[in-house]
Design a protein around this motif. Structure first.
Motif, PDB file in Angstrom:
ATOM      1  N   THR A  69      35.572  35.736 -59.949  1.00 20.87           N
ATOM      2  CA  THR A  69      35.801  36.570 -58.884  1.00 20.87           C
ATOM      3  C   THR A  69      36.656  37.733 -59.336  1.00 20.87           C
ATOM      4  O   THR A  69      37.372  37.611 -60.367  1.00 20.87           O
ATOM      5  CB  THR A  69      36.270  35.781 -57.429  1.00 20.87           C
ATOM      6  N   TYR A 120      24.835  46.541 -47.622  1.00 24.86           N
ATOM      7  CA  TYR A 120      24.943  45.996 -49.061  1.00 24.86           C
ATOM      8  C   TYR A 120      23.501  46.167 -50.062  1.00 24.86           C
ATOM      9  O   TYR A 120      22.580  46.209 -49.235  1.00 24.86           O
ATOM     10  CB  TYR A 120      25.158  44.412 -49.014  1.00 24.86           C
ATOM     11  N   ASP A 141      20.777  44.909 -52.302  1.00 25.87           N
ATOM     12  CA  ASP A 141      20.040  43.580 -52.269  1.00 25.87           C
ATOM     13  C   ASP A 141      20.635  42.693 -53.476  1.00 25.87           C
ATOM     14  O   ASP A 141      20.696  41.434 -53.312  1.00 25.87           O
ATOM     15  CB  ASP A 141      18.703  43.473 -52.290  1.00 25.87           C
ATOM     16  N   SER A 142      21.187  43.596 -54.499  1.00 23.23           N
ATOM     17  CA  SER A 142      21.533  42.873 -55.668  1.00 23.23           C
ATOM     18  C   SER A 142      22.896  42.322 -55.513  1.00 23.23           C
ATOM     19  O   SER A 142      23.363  41.278 -56.374  1.00 23.23           O
ATOM     20  CB  SER A 142      21.752  43.828 -56.899  1.00 23.23           C
ATOM     21  N   LYS A 181      24.032  41.252 -52.170  1.00 21.78           N
ATOM     22  CA  LYS A 181      24.210  40.790 -50.698  1.00 21.78           C
ATOM     23  C   LYS A 181      24.298  39.348 -50.902  1.00 21.78           C
ATOM     24  O   LYS A 181      23.810  38.667 -51.835  1.00 21.78           O
ATOM     25  CB  LYS A 181      22.993  41.083 -50.196  1.00 21.78           C
ATOM     26  N   GLY A 182      25.130  38.673 -50.141  1.00 10.69           N
ATOM     27  CA  GLY A 182      25.656  37.248 -50.071  1.00 10.69           C
ATOM     28  C   GLY A 182      26.912  37.072 -51.118  1.00 10.69           C
ATOM     29  O   GLY A 182      27.421  35.837 -51.289  1.00 10.69           O
ATOM     30  N   ARG A 183      27.138  38.058 -52.177  1.00  8.00           N
ATOM     31  CA  ARG A 183      28.146  37.707 -53.335  1.00  8.00           C
ATOM     32  C   ARG A 183      29.301  38.679 -52.966  1.00  8.00           C
ATOM     33  O   ARG A 183      30.455  38.170 -53.241  1.00  8.00           O
ATOM     34  CB  ARG A 183      27.415  37.753 -54.456  1.00  8.00           C
ATOM     35  N   THR A 227      31.648  41.313 -50.612  1.00  5.29           N
ATOM     36  CA  THR A 227      32.164  41.631 -49.305  1.00  5.29           C
ATOM     37  C   THR A 227      32.832  42.867 -49.174  1.00  5.29           C
ATOM     38  O   THR A 227      34.079  42.817 -49.905  1.00  5.29           O
ATOM     39  CB  THR A 227      33.048  40.609 -48.561  1.00  5.29           C
ATOM     40  N   ASN A 285      32.536  38.058 -55.713  1.00  4.97           N
ATOM     41  CA  ASN A 285      32.329  36.559 -55.754  1.00  4.97           C
ATOM     42  C   ASN A 285      30.882  36.229 -56.826  1.00  4.97           C
ATOM     43  O   ASN A 285      30.025  37.004 -56.565  1.00  4.97           O
ATOM     44  CB  ASN A 285      32.282  35.473 -54.620  1.00  4.97           C
ATOM     45  N   SER A 286      30.968  35.165 -57.288  1.00  5.67           N
ATOM     46  CA  SER A 286      29.642  34.535 -57.977  1.00  5.67           C
ATOM     47  C   SER A 286      29.170  35.701 -59.090  1.00  5.67           C
ATOM     48  O   SER A 286      28.214  36.120 -59.005  1.00  5.67           O
ATOM     49  CB  SER A 286      28.668  34.173 -57.054  1.00  5.67           C
TER      50      SER A 286
END
Length: 122
Positions: A17, A60, A62-63, A65-67, A69, A84-85
């Motif tokens: 991170t 965000y 797509d590449s 998104k979810g990782r 913020t 993150n990740s």
């Protein structure tokens, strides 16, 4: 016009991170939509994340998104990107950008920072 200074880049291993910060000068910071864009060697600069003036709306790529913020603290004239990740393909120079005309998900931002390097090793 705002002046932007990024910090927080560095080198991490995959899965790690980092948190990027961007501090803006100018009393009208809260009237600007803010974004993070990135540019890998040999590639065009690409949109990663954006946040509206109030911080209520975010977008965000797509590449990421979810990782990743994006957030902002208008009292401190600062926008953040929590990553993150992390993956090797996230390696790039990350730029903070500001736009007085409101949030957008492309490269059409008015003011730019100098960039901060993020390197993710496998």
């Amino acid at each position: 016009q705002v002046q932007l200074v990024e910090s927080g880049g560095g080198s991490v291993q995959a899965g790690g991170t980092l948190r990027l910060s961007c501090t803006a000068s100018g009393r009208t910071y809260s009237s600007y939509a803010m974004a993070w864009l990135r540019q890998a060697p040999g590639n065009e600069r690409e949109f990663a994340a954006a946040i509206s003036r109030s911080g209520v709306t975010t977008f965000y790529a797509d590449s990421v998104k979810g990782r990743f913020t994006i957030s902002r603290d208008n009292a401190k004239n600062t926008v953040f990107l929590q990553m993150n990740s992390l993956k090797p393909e996230d390696t790039a120079v990350y730029y903070c950008a500001a736009r007085s005309r409101g949030i957008t998900v492309n490269r059409e931002y008015d003011d730019w920072g100098q960039g901060t390097q993020v390197t993710v090793s496998s």
